[in-house]
Scaffold this motif. Structure first.
Motif, PDB file in Angstrom:
ATOM      1  N   ASP A  81     -23.579  -6.304  -4.006  1.00 64.65           N
ATOM      2  CA  ASP A  81     -23.559  -7.162  -5.168  1.00 64.65           C
ATOM      3  C   ASP A  81     -23.769  -6.344  -6.448  1.00 64.65           C
ATOM      4  N   ASN A  82     -24.476  -5.242  -6.301  1.00 66.07           N
ATOM      5  CA  ASN A  82     -24.596  -4.279  -7.400  1.00 66.07           C
ATOM      6  C   ASN A  82     -24.650  -2.861  -6.827  1.00 66.07           C
ATOM      7  N   ILE A  83     -24.696  -1.867  -7.697  1.00 69.33           N
ATOM      8  CA  ILE A  83     -24.719  -0.478  -7.232  1.00 69.33           C
ATOM      9  C   ILE A  83     -26.144  -0.120  -6.841  1.00 69.33           C
ATOM     10  N   PHE A  84     -26.389   0.068  -5.535  1.00 67.79           N
ATOM     11  CA  PHE A  84     -27.762   0.309  -5.088  1.00 67.79           C
ATOM     12  C   PHE A  84     -28.038   1.768  -4.742  1.00 67.79           C
ATOM     13  N   VAL A  85     -27.001   2.597  -4.652  1.00 71.19           N
ATOM     14  CA  VAL A  85     -27.202   4.049  -4.580  1.00 71.19           C
ATOM     15  C   VAL A  85     -26.274   4.664  -5.616  1.00 71.19           C
ATOM     16  N   PHE A  86     -26.798   5.586  -6.423  1.00 68.24           N
ATOM     17  CA  PHE A  86     -25.992   6.217  -7.468  1.00 68.24           C
ATOM     18  C   PHE A  86     -26.365   7.692  -7.533  1.00 68.24           C
ATOM     19  N   ARG A  87     -25.392   8.581  -7.419  1.00 75.68           N
ATOM     20  CA  ARG A  87     -25.677  10.012  -7.422  1.00 75.68           C
ATOM     21  C   ARG A  87     -24.649  10.763  -8.272  1.00 75.68           C
ATOM     22  N   LYS A 117     -20.526  -3.180   5.034  1.00 75.94           N
ATOM     23  CA  LYS A 117     -20.673  -4.236   4.026  1.00 75.94           C
ATOM     24  C   LYS A 117     -20.701  -3.689   2.607  1.00 75.94           C
ATOM     25  N   THR A 118     -20.332  -2.420   2.442  1.00 69.31           N
ATOM     26  CA  THR A 118     -20.434  -1.800   1.124  1.00 69.31           C
ATOM     27  C   THR A 118     -19.069  -1.328   0.623  1.00 69.31           C
ATOM     28  N   LEU A 119     -19.030  -0.989  -0.659  1.00 67.79           N
ATOM     29  CA  LEU A 119     -17.867  -0.281  -1.180  1.00 67.79           C
ATOM     30  C   LEU A 119     -18.322   0.940  -1.949  1.00 67.79           C
ATOM     31  N   MET A 120     -17.473   1.975  -1.957  1.00 71.27           N
ATOM     32  CA  MET A 120     -17.782   3.222  -2.651  1.00 71.27           C
ATOM     33  C   MET A 120     -17.136   3.180  -4.028  1.00 71.27           C
ATOM     34  N   VAL A 121     -17.932   3.536  -5.044  1.00 68.40           N
ATOM     35  CA  VAL A 121     -17.412   3.659  -6.404  1.00 68.40           C
ATOM     36  C   VAL A 121     -17.458   5.140  -6.766  1.00 68.40           C
TER      37      VAL A 121
END
Lengths: 254, 254
Positions: free
Chosen positions: A158-164, A189-193
């Motif tokens: 639903d939002n970005i929960f890991v950011f590197r 259940k996730t998508l990569m940005v």
């Protein structure tokens, strides 16, 4: 980030000013006591980088295979202790076996068929949500905004929960995947940005995790598009402002 | 470039349209009859890529060491015939020796001291000329303009006389260097123009050629700046429009 003196030229003015540049360090991975590889990377989140690198390159699956990762920030080493001694042998064997390695595609075969199964994730996401995610992704790209020198990647639901972030496109992805593995995230259940270009190697990485979807502000290559179609992955490129291109798996975007 | 069908989303419109994507191929280098490495790259100027890759990675110096390079565009192989049989042994040895290779920094040691000599080139260039060169560089980035998916690099004196593009930042540089080697260019009188970030590996490459100056529209890393200073190289970043930052060797920019 490091502050250095530079000569700044703007129109006809030439000034000596202080400016920020992004840091780059050579991190040597020591696996089971033996030097394995040196990665050039940004000095943040190095445990995540190790975990992700080992996994996406088909060597080890953290945290099952890895007892601990200890980073030495003076010598820039990562000491990786394994849970089972037997794994080390496999690793050394692989290292010799794959010595004629590609740049980036180190340890897996590009034509590897074992990853060619279809991703079965039923994840769906709306165009509106994708736009929101890209907007918040852009806002969080701090290092980029300050120094212009890095790539970012993130894992979203639903939002970005890991950011590197990292100077390397692949390192940024590996850091995100490494964090996800250590946290026991259900990747299906996730998508990569990502900020970077999407090449075939990037597609292999997300497929290996079972991530059904990738979105980038940059372009994909033709091979990435072909692989994504083969693997049933959703590939969205050029996601900028109110525009985006869906190259594969449009049924997941509602 | 390849034309494919994509779903284009703009504001609230969703259309199926034809679009161009950049091509990516796996090129396997066969040296002296033996498979050596596979590079993922754009399918143009592959002889140049081979020549540049072998040189910048410290393996061979074309054209002295290389009799011919034959590209097979069906199987995507490059057959490299050497002038002296003895060189092959060195190559195989190196391959094993460096098997724990870095991504990008394949065959040389990052801390290698032999390249740490100062570049003695007396090349000077005016800010005005640099701006002109960047402008013409931008205009020539055709693949980028059409597909957004590639990096470009060029070799310049009074104008850009070698210009190459590739999906890989390093491949674009290697293609330019490979062409220069084959044409017998005096690198000490040239400068390298690139679209990509400048990391330590990039600096090692231009130093190995004896190119005294590099200019990019992107950012450098702190290691790249340190190395450039050590080696007496001129490093210009963020060259966009009427602005640029000189990180090292400002005395060459008049």
């Amino acid at each position: 980030m490091e502050q250095i003196k530079i000569v700044k030229i703007k129109d006809n003015l030439r000034d000596v000013v202080e400016d920020l540049v992004t840091e780059e360090v050579p991190l040597t991975l020591i696996v089971g006591g033996e030097e394995f590889i040196t990665l050039l990377c940004s000095p943040q989140d190095l445990e995540d980088l190790c975990a992700g690198f080992l996994f996406t390159n088909g060597l080890l699956t953290p945290p099952q295979d890895v007892e601990k990762i200890v980073i030495d920030q003076e010598r820039w080493t990562a000491n990786i202790t394994l849970r089972e001694e037997s794994k080390v042998k496999g690793l050394v064997f692989k290292r010799l076996y794959t010595s004629g390695c590609g740049r980036g595609a180190l340890f897996y075969n590009v034509a590897d068929v074992i990853y060619r199964s279809k991703n079965a994730s039923v994840l769906k996401i709306s165009v509106l949500k994708l736009k929101d995610l890209m907007l918040s992704f852009q806002k969080r790209s701090e290092l980029y905004l300050k120094t212009g020198g890095v790539h970012s990647a993130g894992l979203a639901q639903d939002n970005i929960f890991v950011f590197r972030e990292d100077i390397g496109r692949h390192n940024a992805l590996d850091k995100v995947i490494g964090r996800g593995l250590q946290d026991g995230v259900d990747f299906s259940k996730t998508l990569m940005v990502t900020s970077g270009r999407i090449s075939s190697e990037v597609i292999f990485k997300i497929q290996k995790c079972g991530i059904p979807m990738i979105i980038s502000r940059s372009a994909p290559t033709d091979q990435a598009v072909k692989l994504a179609k083969d693997m049933g992955l959703t590939l969205v490129g050029f996601a900028r402002g109110t525009r985006m291109n869906i190259y594969s798996g449009a049924e997941r975007v509602t």
